[in-house]
Structure formats: C-alpha cells, structure tokens
Scaffold this active site. Structure first.
Site, PDB file in Angstrom:
ATOM      1  N   ALA A   1    -102.328  33.295   3.759  1.00 27.14           N
ATOM      2  CA  ALA A   1    -102.273  31.976   3.104  1.00 27.14           C
ATOM      3  C   ALA A   1    -100.936  31.290   3.360  1.00 27.14           C
ATOM      4  CB  ALA A   1    -102.500  32.136   1.600  1.00 27.14           C
ATOM      5  N   LEU A   2    -101.020  30.032   3.723  1.00 27.04           N
ATOM      6  CA  LEU A   2     -99.823  29.230   3.972  1.00 27.04           C
ATOM      7  C   LEU A   2     -99.138  28.890   2.653  1.00 27.04           C
ATOM      8  CD1 LEU A   2    -101.585  26.995   6.584  1.00 27.04           C
ATOM      9  CD2 LEU A   2     -99.447  28.186   7.056  1.00 27.04           C
TER      10      LEU A   2
ATOM     11  N   HIS B   1    -113.552  28.942   7.839  1.00 23.88           N
ATOM     12  CA  HIS B   1    -112.823  27.752   7.378  1.00 23.88           C
ATOM     13  C   HIS B   1    -113.327  26.492   8.107  1.00 23.88           C
ATOM     14  CE1 HIS B   1    -109.041  25.743   5.807  1.00 23.88           C
ATOM     15  NE2 HIS B   1    -109.459  24.887   6.731  1.00 23.88           N
TER      16      HIS B   1
ATOM     17  N   ASP C   1    -113.884  27.102   2.559  1.00 22.17           N
ATOM     18  CA  ASP C   1    -114.184  28.388   3.171  1.00 22.17           C
ATOM     19  C   ASP C   1    -115.625  28.698   2.827  1.00 22.17           C
ATOM     20  OD1 ASP C   1    -111.616  28.536   4.060  1.00 22.17           O
ATOM     21  OD2 ASP C   1    -110.923  29.905   2.491  1.00 22.17           O
TER      22      ASP C   1
ATOM     23  N   GLU D   1    -110.510  31.942  12.114  1.00 19.37           N
ATOM     24  CA  GLU D   1    -111.100  31.950  10.769  1.00 19.37           C
ATOM     25  C   GLU D   1    -112.523  31.403  10.858  1.00 19.37           C
ATOM     26  OE1 GLU D   1    -108.766  30.099   7.708  1.00 19.37           O
ATOM     27  OE2 GLU D   1    -107.144  31.552   7.896  1.00 19.37           O
TER      28      GLU D   1
ATOM     29  N   SER E   1    -101.192  23.973   3.369  1.00 18.29           N
ATOM     30  CA  SER E   1    -102.551  24.456   3.627  1.00 18.29           C
ATOM     31  C   SER E   1    -103.521  23.293   3.577  1.00 18.29           C
ATOM     32  CB  SER E   1    -102.945  25.484   2.564  1.00 18.29           C
ATOM     33  OG  SER E   1    -104.355  25.650   2.551  1.00 18.29           O
TER      34      SER E   1
ATOM     35  N   HIS F   1    -106.320  23.480   2.420  1.00 27.19           N
ATOM     36  CA  HIS F   1    -107.027  23.554   1.136  1.00 27.19           C
ATOM     37  C   HIS F   1    -106.358  22.676   0.072  1.00 27.19           C
ATOM     38  CE1 HIS F   1    -110.083  26.526   2.069  1.00 27.19           C
ATOM     39  NE2 HIS F   1    -109.175  27.124   2.827  1.00 27.19           N
TER      40      HIS F   1
END
Ligand SMILES: [Zn+2]
Length: 292
Positions: free
Chosen positions: A153-154, A214, A168, A211, A159, A161
């Site tokens: 995770a950034l 994502h 996701d 990913e 991110s 998100h």
C-alpha cells in the site's frame, strides 16, 4: 478547394469506419468497431459556430483522468469523501456482487458503472464478483501502509484509492489472476470505461507490481484507446500531450479528445455539436472529450 478535398477524405474515412462497424456490430463495441484516427492539431475541427469556454487552473486538478502515483499525489482540495457512501448501509446499490467486508465505500456513480459492466459478464456466466476495496480516506490508507508495508500500500495521498475512482475487484472462486472474473474484466472492462491500472507488462512504467484486481475508471473513449495502443495512464496522458488531438469511433459514438496546456486561466474552443467533458491530468493541463 483544399478544404473540400480534406472534407471528402474525412467523409470517406467516416464511411469506411461505419461500414466496418456495421459488419461486425453487436450490442457492445468490439475490436473491429474501434477506429482511431490521430490528428496533430486541434484547429483541424474548429468551425465558425464553435463556442469558447473558460478554463481555470483549478480544472487541472478535477475529473476522471487525474493521474495519481508516487510522483503525483491526490490534489489538495479534492473531496471524494463527499460523494462516497457505505455500500453495506445502502444495500440497494449491491446488485450482482458481494463485498469482502462491511467497510467498503464507493460513489454511487462508480457502483452504477460497475453494475452495468458485471450485468453483461453475468450473461456470459461470469457471476462471482466481490468488491474488496473502494475509496479509502487518508487515515485508512495510512493504516494500510503502516500495517501491510510499502510494497502492498502506498502512503496516504499517493494511492488511487484516495481518489475515489478505483476499486479492487475479486472473485469468490479463485485469485483474480486465475478466476474467470479476472479474465473477463481484463478482456472487457475497457468497453465500460475501466482500465486494468497495473498490468503485468507495465510494472516499470507504473512502479507498481501486477495487480489483477485493481481497476480504475477513466471513461470512454480513453479506456478504449489505452487498450488499443497498449498504454497505461502515465503513457496515455503523455500520448495526448504529444498528439494534442485524437479522434475515435466506438460503436455509434464519435469522440474527439483534445489536450490543452493550462498555465493560466484561458479560453478554449469547444464545438457546439455533441456533449463535452473536461478533466485535468493532475499535472499541467486539461483534456476535453467531445462525444458526437
Ligand atoms: Zn487497489
């Protein structure tokens, strides 16, 4: 005289695209229905009855095409949390998919687009979709970054998100790189404006490992052009900057896409025909998308 010759060729090209499309048309656009024509100058389509709109610097930092990665954080002042809702608390939104847990937040607009997509997947027997993550606020992202580590995770603010345009997506049957749901989305999500944001062959460009779960919403025709030219978002935004103008036909819709650098408030020309949308690139300009 010259103009008429150009017009004639444009008509010929349009006719060709249309015939090609008719030949292989079904409900959804397919590879053969996608025609991309690249123009070098936005002036090529400027007509006398076009009108001008004002573009301000703030517009660089709003819209569906914002680039967010380790070099480009979510812009200050963007408030996706004002649009997102808890899916568990809005069960009418949950239709045709499951949730990994009860913390998932998403904007109803994005859920709507996702539902349209998986409804078509269901017609092909692909039905085991799960949403495992949607919008994350800064605190949730920070927590994830701290507990799962930088590889997973950034940091908060970097991110996708945190932008509210990513989700996701999993399968209740298998991991996404093996599940029919993963394969279906990889092949079809572009038709609905979604992109597989971190593909296996682009890890050097994105800086993010593969990913298969994502997905990011960018909208049409952008997802289609990216698919056709095998570009990730970083590359696509550079491509638009170089080309300045791209036109494409998907299904029955004709699109024109223009990139305009924005260093100060300015006026830009928009054709009167068709709908248009403006998105910033979170760097230095705006992209105007016109659908005719
Ligand atoms: Zn993700």
């Amino acid at each position: 005289m010259k103009k008429w010759v150009i017009c004639f060729f444009v008509l010929l090209l349009l006719g060709y695209g249309y015939t090609k499309l008719k030949a292989g048309m079904n409900d959804l656009p397919n590879e053969s229905g996608l025609h991309i024509e690249i123009r070098n100058t936005p002036d090529a389509v400027t007509q006398a009855d076009d009108f001008k709109i004002k573009v301000s610097k703030e517009m660089i930092f709003q819209g569906d095409l914002l680039l967010v990665n380790k070099d480009h954080p979510v812009p200050d002042g963007l408030t996706p949390e004002s649009d997102v809702v808890s899916l568990v608390r809005n069960p009418e939104l949950i239709d045709g998919f499951g949730l990994l847990d009860n913390t998932i937040l998403l904007s109803p607009r994005l859920v709507d687009k996702f539902r349209t997509m998986i409804k078509d997947a269901a017609q092909e027997g692909v039905v085991h979709f799960l949403i495992s993550s949607g919008y994350r606020n800064e605190a949730q992202q920070e927590e994830l970054h701290r507990t799962k580590g930088a590889k997973f995770a950034l940091p908060a603010g970097y991110s996708e998100h945190n932008l509210g345009l990513s989700m996701d997506i999993g399968s209740s049957q298998a991991e996404m790189n093996r599940a029919p749901e993963g394969k279906w989305l990889k092949d079809h999500s572009w038709k609905y404006g979604f992109i597989l944001r971190y593909p296996e062959d682009k890890t050097e460009v994105t800086g993010i490992q593969f990913e298969p779960w994502h997905f990011r919403y960018v909208g049409l025709p952008h997802s289609a052009i990216m698919r056709e030219k095998n570009l990730v978002l970083e590359q696509y935004l550079d491509f638009l900057k170089e080309q300045k103008s791209v036109s494409t036909t998907i299904g029955e819709d004709n699109y024109e896409v223009f990139y305009y650098p924005v260093t100060e408030n300015r006026m830009i020309t928009v054709p009167t025909q068709g709908e248009y949308e403006i998105s910033g690139n979170n760097q230095d300009g705006v992209i105007v998308t016109i659908r005719k």
